[in-house]
Design a protein around this motif. Structure first.
Motif, PDB file in Angstrom:
ATOM      1  N   ASP A   1       0.820  -1.205   0.000  1.00  0.00           N
ATOM      2  CA  ASP A   1       0.000   0.000   0.000  1.00  0.00           C
ATOM      3  C   ASP A   1       0.855   1.256   0.000  1.00  0.00           C
ATOM      4  OD1 ASP A   1       0.960  -0.541   2.522  1.00  0.00           O
ATOM      5  OD2 ASP A   1      -0.894  -0.025   3.576  1.00  0.00           O
ATOM      6  N   GLU A   2       1.993   1.231   0.702  1.00  0.00           N
ATOM      7  CA  GLU A   2       2.870   2.399   0.722  1.00  0.00           C
ATOM      8  C   GLU A   2       3.522   2.634  -0.633  1.00  0.00           C
ATOM      9  OE1 GLU A   2       3.233   4.768   2.948  1.00  0.00           O
ATOM     10  OE2 GLU A   2       1.585   3.740   3.962  1.00  0.00           O
ATOM     11  N   ARG A   3       3.831   1.553  -1.337  1.00  0.00           N
ATOM     12  CA  ARG A   3       4.421   1.695  -2.675  1.00  0.00           C
ATOM     13  C   ARG A   3       3.409   2.313  -3.634  1.00  0.00           C
ATOM     14  NH1 ARG A   3       9.235   2.676  -4.987  1.00  0.00           N
ATOM     15  NH2 ARG A   3       9.793   1.224  -6.662  1.00  0.00           N
ATOM     16  N   VAL A   4       2.149   1.924  -3.506  1.00  0.00           N
ATOM     17  CA  VAL A   4       1.105   2.518  -4.346  1.00  0.00           C
ATOM     18  C   VAL A   4       1.041   4.021  -4.095  1.00  0.00           C
ATOM     19  CG1 VAL A   4      -1.389   2.676  -4.721  1.00  0.00           C
ATOM     20  CG2 VAL A   4      -0.295   0.433  -4.553  1.00  0.00           C
ATOM     21  N   ARG A   5       1.049   4.419  -2.835  1.00  0.00           N
ATOM     22  CA  ARG A   5       0.983   5.846  -2.504  1.00  0.00           C
ATOM     23  C   ARG A   5       2.218   6.582  -3.009  1.00  0.00           C
ATOM     24  NH1 ARG A   5      -0.738   3.414   2.441  1.00  0.00           N
ATOM     25  NH2 ARG A   5      -2.997   3.649   2.749  1.00  0.00           N
ATOM     26  N   GLN A   6       3.377   5.941  -2.905  1.00  0.00           N
ATOM     27  CA  GLN A   6       4.618   6.564  -3.364  1.00  0.00           C
ATOM     28  C   GLN A   6       4.579   6.809  -4.869  1.00  0.00           C
ATOM     29  OE1 GLN A   6       8.091   4.042  -3.555  1.00  0.00           O
ATOM     30  NE2 GLN A   6       9.455   5.717  -2.891  1.00  0.00           N
ATOM     31  N   ILE A   7       4.132   5.791  -5.611  1.00  0.00           N
ATOM     32  CA  ILE A   7       4.048   5.933  -7.068  1.00  0.00           C
ATOM     33  C   ILE A   7       3.049   7.021  -7.432  1.00  0.00           C
ATOM     34  CG2 ILE A   7       3.357   4.767  -9.198  1.00  0.00           C
ATOM     35  CD1 ILE A   7       4.439   2.170  -7.973  1.00  0.00           C
ATOM     36  N   ALA A   8       1.908   7.040  -6.749  1.00  0.00           N
ATOM     37  CA  ALA A   8       0.892   8.059  -7.021  1.00  0.00           C
ATOM     38  C   ALA A   8       1.437   9.456  -6.750  1.00  0.00           C
ATOM     39  CB  ALA A   8      -0.346   7.802  -6.163  1.00  0.00           C
ATOM     40  N   CYS A   9       2.267   9.583  -5.730  1.00  0.00           N
ATOM     41  CA  CYS A   9       2.881  10.875  -5.422  1.00  0.00           C
ATOM     42  C   CYS A   9       3.816  11.302  -6.546  1.00  0.00           C
ATOM     43  CB  CYS A   9       3.632  10.779  -4.096  1.00  0.00           C
ATOM     44  SG  CYS A   9       4.400  12.329  -3.568  1.00  0.00           S
ATOM     45  N   HIS A  10       4.631  10.376  -7.036  1.00  0.00           N
ATOM     46  CA  HIS A  10       5.527  10.682  -8.152  1.00  0.00           C
ATOM     47  C   HIS A  10       4.735  11.067  -9.402  1.00  0.00           C
ATOM     48  CE1 HIS A  10       9.520   9.868  -6.581  1.00  0.00           C
ATOM     49  NE2 HIS A  10       9.099   8.741  -6.025  1.00  0.00           N
TER      50      HIS A  10
ATOM     51  N   ALA B   1      -7.180  11.863  -4.287  1.00  0.00           N
ATOM     52  CA  ALA B   1      -6.779  11.178  -3.061  1.00  0.00           C
ATOM     53  C   ALA B   1      -7.656   9.962  -2.773  1.00  0.00           C
ATOM     54  CB  ALA B   1      -6.831  12.148  -1.883  1.00  0.00           C
ATOM     55  N   ALA B   2      -8.960  10.068  -3.080  1.00  0.00           N
ATOM     56  CA  ALA B   2      -9.869   8.946  -2.825  1.00  0.00           C
ATOM     57  C   ALA B   2      -9.491   7.740  -3.676  1.00  0.00           C
ATOM     58  CB  ALA B   2     -11.310   9.368  -3.103  1.00  0.00           C
ATOM     59  N   LEU B   3      -9.134   7.983  -4.931  1.00  0.00           N
ATOM     60  CA  LEU B   3      -8.714   6.895  -5.805  1.00  0.00           C
ATOM     61  C   LEU B   3      -7.429   6.262  -5.294  1.00  0.00           C
ATOM     62  CD1 LEU B   3      -8.784   5.186  -8.383  1.00  0.00           C
ATOM     63  CD2 LEU B   3      -7.650   7.074  -9.576  1.00  0.00           C
TER      64      LEU B   3
ATOM     65  N   ALA C   1      -4.663   1.714  -2.767  1.00  0.00           N
ATOM     66  CA  ALA C   1      -3.832   1.213  -1.673  1.00  0.00           C
ATOM     67  C   ALA C   1      -4.571   0.138  -0.877  1.00  0.00           C
ATOM     68  CB  ALA C   1      -3.426   2.368  -0.755  1.00  0.00           C
ATOM     69  N   GLY C   2      -5.887   0.285  -0.800  1.00  0.00           N
ATOM     70  CA  GLY C   2      -6.697  -0.690  -0.081  1.00  0.00           C
ATOM     71  C   GLY C   2      -6.847  -2.012  -0.809  1.00  0.00           C
ATOM     72  N   MET C   3      -6.436  -2.064  -2.073  1.00  0.00           N
ATOM     73  CA  MET C   3      -6.543  -3.294  -2.855  1.00  0.00           C
ATOM     74  C   MET C   3      -5.374  -4.239  -2.615  1.00  0.00           C
ATOM     75  SD  MET C   3      -7.938  -1.724  -6.471  1.00  0.00           S
ATOM     76  CE  MET C   3      -8.040  -3.307  -7.328  1.00  0.00           C
ATOM     77  N   VAL C   4      -4.372  -3.776  -1.861  1.00  0.00           N
ATOM     78  CA  VAL C   4      -3.187  -4.605  -1.653  1.00  0.00           C
ATOM     79  C   VAL C   4      -2.973  -4.809  -0.164  1.00  0.00           C
ATOM     80  CG1 VAL C   4      -2.118  -3.777  -3.770  1.00  0.00           C
ATOM     81  CG2 VAL C   4      -1.641  -2.611  -1.630  1.00  0.00           C
TER      82      VAL C   4
ATOM     83  N   ILE D   1     -25.479  -8.690 -18.110  1.00  0.00           N
ATOM     84  CA  ILE D   1     -24.540  -7.720 -17.545  1.00  0.00           C
ATOM     85  C   ILE D   1     -24.432  -7.884 -16.036  1.00  0.00           C
ATOM     86  CG2 ILE D   1     -24.046  -5.249 -17.260  1.00  0.00           C
ATOM     87  CD1 ILE D   1     -25.953  -4.783 -19.677  1.00  0.00           C
ATOM     88  N   LEU D   2     -23.217  -7.860 -15.537  1.00  0.00           N
ATOM     89  CA  LEU D   2     -22.973  -7.746 -14.103  1.00  0.00           C
ATOM     90  C   LEU D   2     -22.153  -6.481 -13.901  1.00  0.00           C
ATOM     91  CD1 LEU D   2     -21.714 -10.500 -11.641  1.00  0.00           C
ATOM     92  CD2 LEU D   2     -20.888  -8.162 -11.524  1.00  0.00           C
ATOM     93  N   TYR D   3     -22.740  -5.516 -13.176  1.00  0.00           N
ATOM     94  CA  TYR D   3     -22.050  -4.250 -12.922  1.00  0.00           C
ATOM     95  C   TYR D   3     -21.691  -4.210 -11.444  1.00  0.00           C
ATOM     96  CZ  TYR D   3     -20.800   0.665 -13.404  1.00  0.00           C
ATOM     97  OH  TYR D   3     -20.095   1.857 -13.442  1.00  0.00           O
ATOM     98  N   ALA D   4     -20.399  -4.282 -11.149  1.00  0.00           N
ATOM     99  CA  ALA D   4     -19.923  -4.286  -9.769  1.00  0.00           C
ATOM    100  C   ALA D   4     -19.314  -2.929  -9.447  1.00  0.00           C
ATOM    101  CB  ALA D   4     -18.881  -5.385  -9.567  1.00  0.00           C
ATOM    102  N   GLU D   5     -19.884  -2.248  -8.465  1.00  0.00           N
ATOM    103  CA  GLU D   5     -19.363  -0.949  -8.072  1.00  0.00           C
ATOM    104  C   GLU D   5     -18.190  -1.129  -7.124  1.00  0.00           C
ATOM    105  OE1 GLU D   5     -22.426   1.608  -6.612  1.00  0.00           O
ATOM    106  OE2 GLU D   5     -23.696   1.342  -8.381  1.00  0.00           O
ATOM    107  N   GLY D   6     -17.145  -0.326  -7.354  1.00  0.00           N
ATOM    108  CA  GLY D   6     -15.958  -0.400  -6.518  1.00  0.00           C
ATOM    109  C   GLY D   6     -15.987   0.613  -5.397  1.00  0.00           C
TER     110      GLY D   6
END
Length: 284
Positions: free
Chosen positions: A55-64, A70-72, A77-80, A223-228
């Motif tokens: 999760d920290e790596r995801v945030r680091q990459i997003a910062c770069h 921020a919500a995305l 980050a919550g997916m890992v 159709i299956l529509y799954a909200e994230g």
């Protein structure tokens, strides 16, 4: 960062979103590698889901990448996690096609599910006998073991609609799907009664498009529509004759949201839908 040979659907989706984030920032793979102190191969592996992220790596990459959402970023980050937990569908890995497992994973993490069915009843509400009859029509003809594995897997998927944390669900069903007798009259009657009872759950809304509605938008669709966790992480799953197909690009997602809204307009109310389902069951 851990490497993997067979990423799951959720892992591939994270990888896709990391690629989109980079592209939206106008950053090349070469520049991204330079920013992150990595090489091009590492970036390519991240964006293919072959390399895991924390999760920290995801945030680091997003910062770069200077991602402004921020919500995305937090949803990604919550997916890992430090280690992917085992889920009930993992026992079917290697026994059923990966697409079946990806559907289970998609439903498990969805914050809300919407479906549209014009020929089959929603898998999340099929009885064992009904599901078994459908799988027996597979081409090529499946073995008895394969059919029973698929039935058991389908029953396992239904747990998300039960309990204190039941997932909100809205299903659109055409009357034609209600009248197809998979498994014979008795099995169909039992199936329809079960469907009507399920429609009374607080988290479930079933809407029937009757024959009297005539032509309607989305005819023939499944159709299956799954909200994230955020709208950008919504996913559409489409049934095909040869497996599941997943859609996650922004424009198609918007199109499917509009299509489902149009289909709902052709349907009768939840109470009228329940009455129609019970009426068809009593005719059998």
């Amino acid at each position: 960062m851990a490497s993997r040979n067979a990423p799951t659907g959720r892992q591939r989706r994270l990888a896709t979103e990391m690629r989109r984030m980079r592209e939206q920032a106008g950053i090349s793979i070469q520049d991204a590698a330079r920013m992150l102190g990595a090489d091009r191969t590492m970036i390519s592996n991240i964006e293919a889901g072959r390399t895991g992220l924390s999760d920290e790596r995801v945030r680091q990459i997003a910062c770069h990448y200077r991602c402004p959402d921020a919500a995305l970023v937090e949803a990604l980050a919550g997916m890992v996690g430090k280690r992917r937990p085992l889920h009930w569908w993992d026992e079917y890995r290697g026994k059923l096609p990966d697409g079946h497992l990806d559907v289970s994973e998609l439903e498990h993490y969805a914050t809300r599910i919407r479906t549209a069915q014009t020929v089959h009843l929603p898998g999340l509400f099929q009885t064992e006998d009904h599901a078994r009859a459908i799988f027996n029509f597979g081409v090529p003809e499946p073995s008895r073991l394969d059919v029973e594995l698929r039935v058991a897997h389908r029953m396992g998927r239904q747990a998300i609609l039960e309990g204190a944390d039941a997932t909100p669900y809205t299903g659109i069903i055409h009357e034609a799907a209600l009248r197809l007798e998979f498994g014979g009259r008795d099995a169909t009657r039992t199936q329809l009664e079960y469907l009507a009872d399920a429609s009374e759950r607080d988290n479930v809304t079933l809407l029937v498009i009757p024959f009297s509605a005539g032509a309607f938008y989305g005819a023939g669709q499944s159709i299956l529509y799954a909200e994230g966790a955020v709208p950008q992480l919504d996913t559409v799953q489409l049934d095909t004759a040869f497996g599941a197909h997943f859609v996650d690009a922004p424009t198609p997602l918007e199109n499917y949201r509009n299509l489902l809204a149009l289909m709902e307009r052709s349907a009768i109310s939840p109470d009228e839908s329940r009455k129609l389902i019970r009426s068809i069951a009593h005719e059998l």
